[in-house]
Design a protein around this motif. Structure first.
Motif, PDB file in Angstrom:
ATOM      1  N   THR A 104      12.898   2.552  -0.627  1.00 13.18           N
ATOM      2  CA  THR A 104      12.263   2.666   0.685  1.00 13.18           C
ATOM      3  C   THR A 104      10.878   3.293   0.565  1.00 13.18           C
ATOM      4  OG1 THR A 104      14.443   2.924   1.701  1.00 13.18           O
ATOM      5  CG2 THR A 104      12.553   3.594   3.016  1.00 13.18           C
ATOM      6  N   GLY A 105      10.755   4.328  -0.241  1.00 11.66           N
ATOM      7  CA  GLY A 105       9.452   4.981  -0.429  1.00 11.66           C
ATOM      8  C   GLY A 105       8.431   4.048  -1.040  1.00 11.66           C
ATOM      9  N   VAL A 106       8.835   3.296  -2.062  1.00  7.42           N
ATOM     10  CA  VAL A 106       7.908   2.358  -2.698  1.00  7.42           C
ATOM     11  C   VAL A 106       7.501   1.271  -1.714  1.00  7.42           C
ATOM     12  CG1 VAL A 106       7.747   0.575  -4.485  1.00  7.42           C
ATOM     13  CG2 VAL A 106       8.695   2.808  -5.046  1.00  7.42           C
ATOM     14  N   THR A 107       8.455   0.768  -0.940  1.00  9.76           N
ATOM     15  CA  THR A 107       8.152  -0.270   0.045  1.00  9.76           C
ATOM     16  C   THR A 107       7.183   0.253   1.100  1.00  9.76           C
ATOM     17  OG1 THR A 107      10.334  -1.250  -0.298  1.00  9.76           O
ATOM     18  CG2 THR A 107       9.160  -1.884   1.697  1.00  9.76           C
ATOM     19  N   LEU A 108       7.428   1.441   1.618  1.00 18.95           N
ATOM     20  CA  LEU A 108       6.534   2.014   2.627  1.00 18.95           C
ATOM     21  C   LEU A 108       5.136   2.246   2.060  1.00 18.95           C
ATOM     22  CD1 LEU A 108       8.872   4.558   4.441  1.00 18.95           C
ATOM     23  CD2 LEU A 108       7.978   2.406   5.320  1.00 18.95           C
ATOM     24  N   TYR A 109       5.044   2.713   0.831  1.00 17.74           N
ATOM     25  CA  TYR A 109       3.745   2.938   0.210  1.00 17.74           C
ATOM     26  C   TYR A 109       2.984   1.623   0.063  1.00 17.74           C
ATOM     27  CZ  TYR A 109       0.221   4.203  -3.201  1.00 17.74           C
ATOM     28  OH  TYR A 109      -0.965   4.381  -3.862  1.00 17.74           O
ATOM     29  N   ASN A 110       3.677   0.575  -0.414  1.00 15.59           N
ATOM     30  CA  ASN A 110       3.024  -0.728  -0.571  1.00 15.59           C
ATOM     31  C   ASN A 110       2.563  -1.278   0.770  1.00 15.59           C
ATOM     32  OD1 ASN A 110       3.334  -0.764  -3.336  1.00 15.59           O
ATOM     33  ND2 ASN A 110       5.260  -1.899  -3.276  1.00 15.59           N
ATOM     34  N   GLN A 111       3.391  -1.139   1.795  1.00 15.77           N
ATOM     35  CA  GLN A 111       3.001  -1.616   3.123  1.00 15.77           C
ATOM     36  C   GLN A 111       1.805  -0.830   3.650  1.00 15.77           C
ATOM     37  OE1 GLN A 111       6.515  -1.381   5.542  1.00 15.77           O
ATOM     38  NE2 GLN A 111       7.346  -3.311   4.746  1.00 15.77           N
ATOM     39  N   HIS A 112       1.775   0.461   3.397  1.00 15.74           N
ATOM     40  CA  HIS A 112       0.645   1.286   3.836  1.00 15.74           C
ATOM     41  C   HIS A 112      -0.649   0.825   3.163  1.00 15.74           C
ATOM     42  CE1 HIS A 112      -1.514   4.805   5.200  1.00 15.74           C
ATOM     43  NE2 HIS A 112      -1.859   5.084   3.953  1.00 15.74           N
ATOM     44  N   MET A 113      -0.567   0.539   1.863  1.00 13.60           N
ATOM     45  CA  MET A 113      -1.757   0.079   1.144  1.00 13.60           C
ATOM     46  C   MET A 113      -2.217  -1.279   1.674  1.00 13.60           C
ATOM     47  SD  MET A 113      -2.482   2.566  -0.738  1.00 13.60           S
ATOM     48  CE  MET A 113      -3.775   1.854  -1.725  1.00 13.60           C
TER      49      MET A 113
END
Length: 128
Positions: free
Chosen positions: A52-61
Motif C-alpha cells: 500500500t505504501g509503495v502504491t501510494l508513493y507511486n501514485q503521488h509521484m
C-alpha cells in the motif's frame, strides 16, 4: 546397598497425572499454533502495508508529474492564445489599404507617384 535401591524407585502414575500431562502438551501445541498464526498474520499485514505504501508513493509521484505537465501546458496555451489574438489583429490591419501602404513604404521603400524618397543616415544609439 543404597545405590541399588535408588535405581528401583518407581514413579507413580495415576489418571490425574496423565490427564494433566496431556493438557499441558495440548496447551503447548496451542500456544505454538497461536504464535505461528500470529507470525503469519503479522507478516501478511506487513506485506499489505508495504504494498500500500509503495502504491501510494507511486501514485503521488504520478500526480505531481501530471500537475507539472498541466501547468506547463496551461502556460503554453496562454502564450498561444496571446499569439492568436495578435495574429487576428494583424489580419484585421492587413485588410486596411492605408496600413498596407505604410508597410510598403517602411519595408520596401516604395513611394506614391510624385513623391521623392530621402534616406537619412541613422544614428547609432550605442556609440553615444
Amino acid at each position: 546397598m543404597m545405590n541399588g535401591q535408588k535405581g528401583k524407585v518407581r514413579q507413580l502414575t495415576s489418571e490425574y497425572m496423565e490427564k494433566q500431562a496431556i493438557l499441558h502438551e495440548q496447551k503447548l501445541r496451542r500456544r505454538k499454533g497461536l504464535i505461528r498464526r500470529l507470525t503469519v498474520f503479522g507478516f501478511v499485514c506487513a506485506l499489505i502495508l508495504v504494498f500500500t505504501g509503495v502504491t501510494l508513493y507511486n501514485q503521488h509521484m504520478v500526480i505531481q508529474e501530471q500537475e507539472a505537465k498541466q501547468n506547463e501546458l496551461a502556460e503554453e496555451m496562454t502564450s498561444l492564445e496571446r499569439e492568436a489574438k495578435e495574429l487576428t489583429e494583424e489580419i484585421e490591419l492587413l485588410q486596411d489599404p492605408d496600413y498596407i501602404a505604410e508597410i510598403a513604404r517602411r519595408d520596401f521603400f516604395l513611394t506614391k507617384p510624385g513623391e521623392t524618397l530621402f534616406q537619412l543616415p541613422r544614428r547609432d544609439t550605442s556609440s553615444d
